[in-house]
Motif scaffolding. Structure first.
Motif, PDB file in Angstrom:
ATOM      1  N   LEU A  14       0.825  -1.207   0.000  1.00 51.32           N
ATOM      2  CA  LEU A  14       0.000   0.000   0.000  1.00 51.32           C
ATOM      3  C   LEU A  14       0.860   1.258   0.000  1.00 51.32           C
ATOM      4  O   LEU A  14       0.531   2.250  -0.666  1.00 51.32           O
ATOM      5  CB  LEU A  14      -0.934  -0.015   1.218  1.00 51.32           C
ATOM      6  CG  LEU A  14      -2.056  -1.062   1.172  1.00 51.32           C
ATOM      7  CD1 LEU A  14      -2.754  -1.157   2.522  1.00 51.32           C
ATOM      8  CD2 LEU A  14      -3.063  -0.716   0.065  1.00 51.32           C
ATOM      9  N   ARG A  15       1.969   1.230   0.741  1.00 50.37           N
ATOM     10  CA  ARG A  15       2.873   2.394   0.750  1.00 50.37           C
ATOM     11  C   ARG A  15       3.470   2.623  -0.622  1.00 50.37           C
ATOM     12  O   ARG A  15       3.510   3.769  -1.112  1.00 50.37           O
ATOM     13  CB  ARG A  15       3.988   2.180   1.793  1.00 50.37           C
ATOM     14  CG  ARG A  15       5.053   3.288   1.761  1.00 50.37           C
ATOM     15  CD  ARG A  15       6.137   3.077   2.789  1.00 50.37           C
ATOM     16  NE  ARG A  15       6.817   1.798   2.666  1.00 50.37           N
ATOM     17  CZ  ARG A  15       7.724   1.522   1.714  1.00 50.37           C
ATOM     18  NH1 ARG A  15       8.040   2.424   0.791  1.00 50.37           N
ATOM     19  NH2 ARG A  15       8.317   0.333   1.695  1.00 50.37           N
ATOM     20  N   GLU A  16       3.917   1.542  -1.246  1.00 50.17           N
ATOM     21  CA  GLU A  16       4.508   1.671  -2.576  1.00 50.17           C
ATOM     22  C   GLU A  16       3.474   2.132  -3.597  1.00 50.17           C
ATOM     23  O   GLU A  16       3.786   2.930  -4.494  1.00 50.17           O
ATOM     24  CB  GLU A  16       5.129   0.336  -2.995  1.00 50.17           C
ATOM     25  CG  GLU A  16       6.364  -0.036  -2.166  1.00 50.17           C
ATOM     26  CD  GLU A  16       6.870  -1.438  -2.450  1.00 50.17           C
ATOM     27  OE1 GLU A  16       6.144  -2.197  -3.144  1.00 50.17           O
ATOM     28  OE2 GLU A  16       7.974  -1.780  -1.978  1.00 50.17           O
ATOM     29  N   ALA A  17       2.240   1.651  -3.462  1.00 49.97           N
ATOM     30  CA  ALA A  17       1.173   2.076  -4.376  1.00 49.97           C
ATOM     31  C   ALA A  17       0.864   3.561  -4.204  1.00 49.97           C
ATOM     32  O   ALA A  17       0.458   4.240  -5.163  1.00 49.97           O
ATOM     33  CB  ALA A  17      -0.086   1.248  -4.130  1.00 49.97           C
ATOM     34  N   ALA A  18       1.084   4.066  -2.976  1.00 51.77           N
ATOM     35  CA  ALA A  18       0.860   5.493  -2.707  1.00 51.77           C
ATOM     36  C   ALA A  18       2.052   6.342  -3.131  1.00 51.77           C
ATOM     37  O   ALA A  18       2.012   7.579  -3.010  1.00 51.77           O
ATOM     38  CB  ALA A  18       0.573   5.697  -1.222  1.00 51.77           C
ATOM     39  N   GLY A  19       3.110   5.700  -3.633  1.00 56.44           N
ATOM     40  CA  GLY A  19       4.286   6.430  -4.110  1.00 56.44           C
ATOM     41  C   GLY A  19       5.139   7.009  -3.000  1.00 56.44           C
ATOM     42  O   GLY A  19       5.813   8.033  -3.197  1.00 56.44           O
ATOM     43  N   MET A  20       5.139   6.366  -1.842  1.00 52.75           N
ATOM     44  CA  MET A  20       5.901   6.882  -0.702  1.00 52.75           C
ATOM     45  C   MET A  20       7.076   5.983  -0.362  1.00 52.75           C
ATOM     46  O   MET A  20       7.020   4.768  -0.541  1.00 52.75           O
ATOM     47  CB  MET A  20       5.000   6.984   0.541  1.00 52.75           C
ATOM     48  CG  MET A  20       3.927   8.029   0.467  1.00 52.75           C
ATOM     49  SD  MET A  20       3.082   8.201   2.068  1.00 52.75           S
ATOM     50  CE  MET A  20       1.864   9.452   1.651  1.00 52.75           C
TER      51      MET A  20
END
Length: 293
Positions: free
Chosen positions: A20-26
């Motif tokens: 989810l963090r990677e999908a949010a670009g963070m």
């Protein structure tokens, strides 16, 4: 107490949080800065090593703009499961960190592959045989500690047997395990009878690596390969060495040991011939001609 323990829920939660963090670009640093916490805290949650708090999980999901209530409920539930105590943690005086991890993976793995060269695998041991093994390995243990070790081993067996989604168990036993004397004649005879019965179970494939097969690189250590059907779980290899246990989780390492297990299996007696080998030894330890041990 729950059979699973906290390790598996923590790993599943961590995998989802990382995705989810990677999908949010963070990056990890971005999430930590926004939540005003350390990078190591976020990292430990994602790797399953941290103790999750439901509040922290909700904060992370809000930060990643997750609004799917089913996803939120699932991850918050995993956070709660990741804080619970497993039944074996009541025996913390005899459960090492390595054993804690081993039991947690064993309790959830879809496929277990054991190669054993010293004694019968713990999941196949009778209580009397287990007591003999522990008495030899831990000669300074009190009777109370010895009983706890045996109870833990029997508890693991019972829970595995009670699982609705029974794992597939494949085991390669060095022929020496059938001859290594543990406990006494009756103990050995009882263990051989138990092995024969186990070998006939539909969820177990048991083969003997015979003396006639000669040396092989794979027989230099005892190892177990844990594999999972869930995409959220990491396959692992546990290697038992005299200098200390090792854990491998890189995909290439797990694949290497899975292939090593397959190579050893091909050199083994067939399943039926393995049964015949076990059957041929039943009664030999308790016969009158058996030499004193």
């Amino acid at each position: 107490m729950p059979s699973q323990g906290p390790l598996i829920p923590r790993r599943r939660l961590g995998q989802s949080l990382r995705e989810l963090r990677e999908a949010a670009g963070m990056h990890l640093e971005d999430a930590a800065e926004r939540l005003e916490c350390s990078v190591s805290k976020v990292s430990r949650l994602e790797t399953g090593r941290g103790i999750p708090k439901q509040r922290d999980v909700r904060d992370l999901l809000a930060l990643y703009q997750v609004d799917d209530q089913k996803v939120i409920d699932r991850l918050v539930r995993l956070a709660g499961d990741g804080r619970r105590q497993a039944w074996w943690q009541d025996l913390s005086d005899i459960v090492s960190t390595n054993l804690d991890t081993f039991i947690a993976l064993e309790s959830e793995a879809s496929n277990l592959r054991y190669y054993v060269q010293s004694v019968v695998p713990g999941m196949f041991q009778t209580a009397d045989y287990a007591r003999g093994v522990f008495r030899a390995l831990y000669p300074r243990d009190s009777e109370v500690a010895l009983r706890k070790r045996v109870d833990l081993r029997m508890g693991r067996q019972a829970l595995l047997a009670e699982r609705e989604d029974k794992p597939r168990i494949s085991a390669v036993l060095d022929e020496a395990t059938l001859h290594r004397f543990v406990g006494g004649p009756e103990v050995m005879d009882g263990q051989l009878r138990e092995l024969l019965e186990i070998s006939e179970r539909s969820d177990v494939t048991l083969r003997i690596y015979p003396f006639s097969a000669g040396p092989d690189l794979g027989i230099q250590c005892t190892f177990v390969v844990f594999t999972f059907e869930s995409e959220y779980d990491r396959n692992s290899v546990h290697i038992e060495l005299g200098a200390g246990d090792r854990w491998l989780e890189q995909e290439a390492d797990v694949l290497r040991y899975a292939r090593l297990f397959d190579d050893l299996s091909r050199k083994c007696l067939s399943v039926e011939d393995s049964r015949d080998k076990i059957r041929s030894l039943i009664g030999t330890y308790t016969s009158k001609d058996q030499p004193a041990q």
